[in-house]
Design an enzyme around this catalytic site. Structure first.
Site, PDB file in Angstrom:
ATOM      1  N   HIS A 168      -1.197  45.799 103.343  1.00 28.95           N
ATOM      2  CA  HIS A 168      -0.319  44.997 102.490  1.00 28.95           C
ATOM      3  C   HIS A 168      -0.916  43.640 102.127  1.00 28.95           C
ATOM      4  CE1 HIS A 168       3.463  43.600 100.773  1.00 28.95           C
ATOM      5  NE2 HIS A 168       3.317  42.488 101.471  1.00 28.95           N
ATOM      6  N   ASP A 169      -1.777  43.100 102.986  1.00 30.88           N
ATOM      7  CA  ASP A 169      -2.297  41.753 102.746  1.00 30.88           C
ATOM      8  C   ASP A 169      -3.752  41.656 103.200  1.00 30.88           C
ATOM      9  OD1 ASP A 169      -2.325  39.136 101.926  1.00 30.88           O
ATOM     10  OD2 ASP A 169      -1.260  38.349 103.667  1.00 30.88           O
ATOM     11  N   ALA A 170      -4.633  42.323 102.474  1.00 34.97           N
ATOM     12  CA  ALA A 170      -6.055  42.337 102.828  1.00 34.97           C
ATOM     13  C   ALA A 170      -6.716  41.048 102.349  1.00 34.97           C
ATOM     14  CB  ALA A 170      -6.737  43.554 102.203  1.00 34.97           C
ATOM     15  N   ASN A 174      -7.378  38.198 107.547  1.00 37.81           N
ATOM     16  CA  ASN A 174      -7.058  39.449 108.230  1.00 37.81           C
ATOM     17  C   ASN A 174      -8.282  40.338 108.415  1.00 37.81           C
ATOM     18  OD1 ASN A 174      -4.364  38.830 108.595  1.00 37.81           O
ATOM     19  ND2 ASN A 174      -3.747  39.662 106.606  1.00 37.81           N
TER      20      ASN A 174
END
Length: 240
Positions: A168-170, A174
């Site tokens: 969802h949030d690359a 992360n």
């Protein structure tokens, strides 16, 4: 293999690796419990606070689930209950467990908990820390990655996509790089397995936007467009 334990009376539900923890309890998911034992070694702030814990020779990472954006300003850490298995901590625990079986470098899940009150629940997740590592943002603020290292980033993303896992949030925070130059992916809240391929480019675009953003925000940020070409070369070498 994960074990699930339900404590219906108090509204607590646990999923855990019974090799790493034999008897999870609600207090171990609170910073206060670890503070009293002087086991907190640090913390990091994102949407919420992530606590780093030294426990029985291991580094544990405790994250309380919090909402972001405008909704987060109102509901903060409260989620609508739609079943234990569909809670965000349980889903992330099981997704991490699956990816580990596929050989992906992602955090090892230790335990997750939800506390249900009627139609609302709150949740937490404990994972094992990644030894001697730093996120990609911190790494690039200090020194550039070489082409081989960028290709490793691309290969890590491709391995995730080969398992049909959507992140969802690359973003640059992360992605972790350890002292052996291995690339790890973290923070799989709101992530899932998806069919098809059309969404995969969106994951890559998210990372590219993140790199552009940090390049403009930080006075020193060792990233060039040519680095992205190396990253995509590594990606194409592995993607099925």
């Amino acid at each position: 293999m994960a074990t699930i334990r339900r404590d219906i009376g108090a509204g607590h539900h646990f999923i855990f690796d019974d090799i790493l923890v034999s008897d999870p309890h609600e207090e171990m998911f609170t910073p206060e419990f670890w503070q009293l034992q002087h086991k907190i070694t640090g913390q990091a702030r994102g949407r919420g606070t992530t606590i780093f814990i030294k426990h029985e020779g291991q580094q544990w990472v405790l994250r309380h689930f919090k909402r972001g954006g405008l909704v987060g300003k109102v509901l903060s850490d409260q989620y609508l209950f739609a079943g234990v298995e569909r809670s965000r901590p349980f889903e992330e625990f099981k997704l991490l467990e699956y990816m580990r079986t596929q050989g992906l470098l992602v955090p090892i899940p230790v335990a997750a908990r939800i506390h249900r009150r009627g139609l609302i629940y709150q949740g937490d997740l404990i994972t094992l820390g990644i030894p001697d590592s730093q996120d990609l943002h911190h790494a690039l603020c200090n020194s550039p990655l070489n082409k081989d290292e960028w290709q490793k980033v691309g290969r890590a993303l491709a391995c995730m996509h080969n398992c049909q896992v959507y992140h969802h949030d690359a973003n640059v925070r992360n992605i972790m790089i350890d002292s052996n130059k291995q690339v790890w992916l973290i923070d799989f809240d709101r992530c899932e397995q998806r069919q098809g391929d059309s969404w995969k480019q969106g994951n890559l675009n998210r990372l590219l936007r993140s790199l552009h953003k940090e390049k403009t925000k930080n006075p020193v940020f060792h990233w060039l467009e040519s680095d992205w070409a190396a990253c995509m070369k590594g990606y194409r070498e592995v993607i099925k």
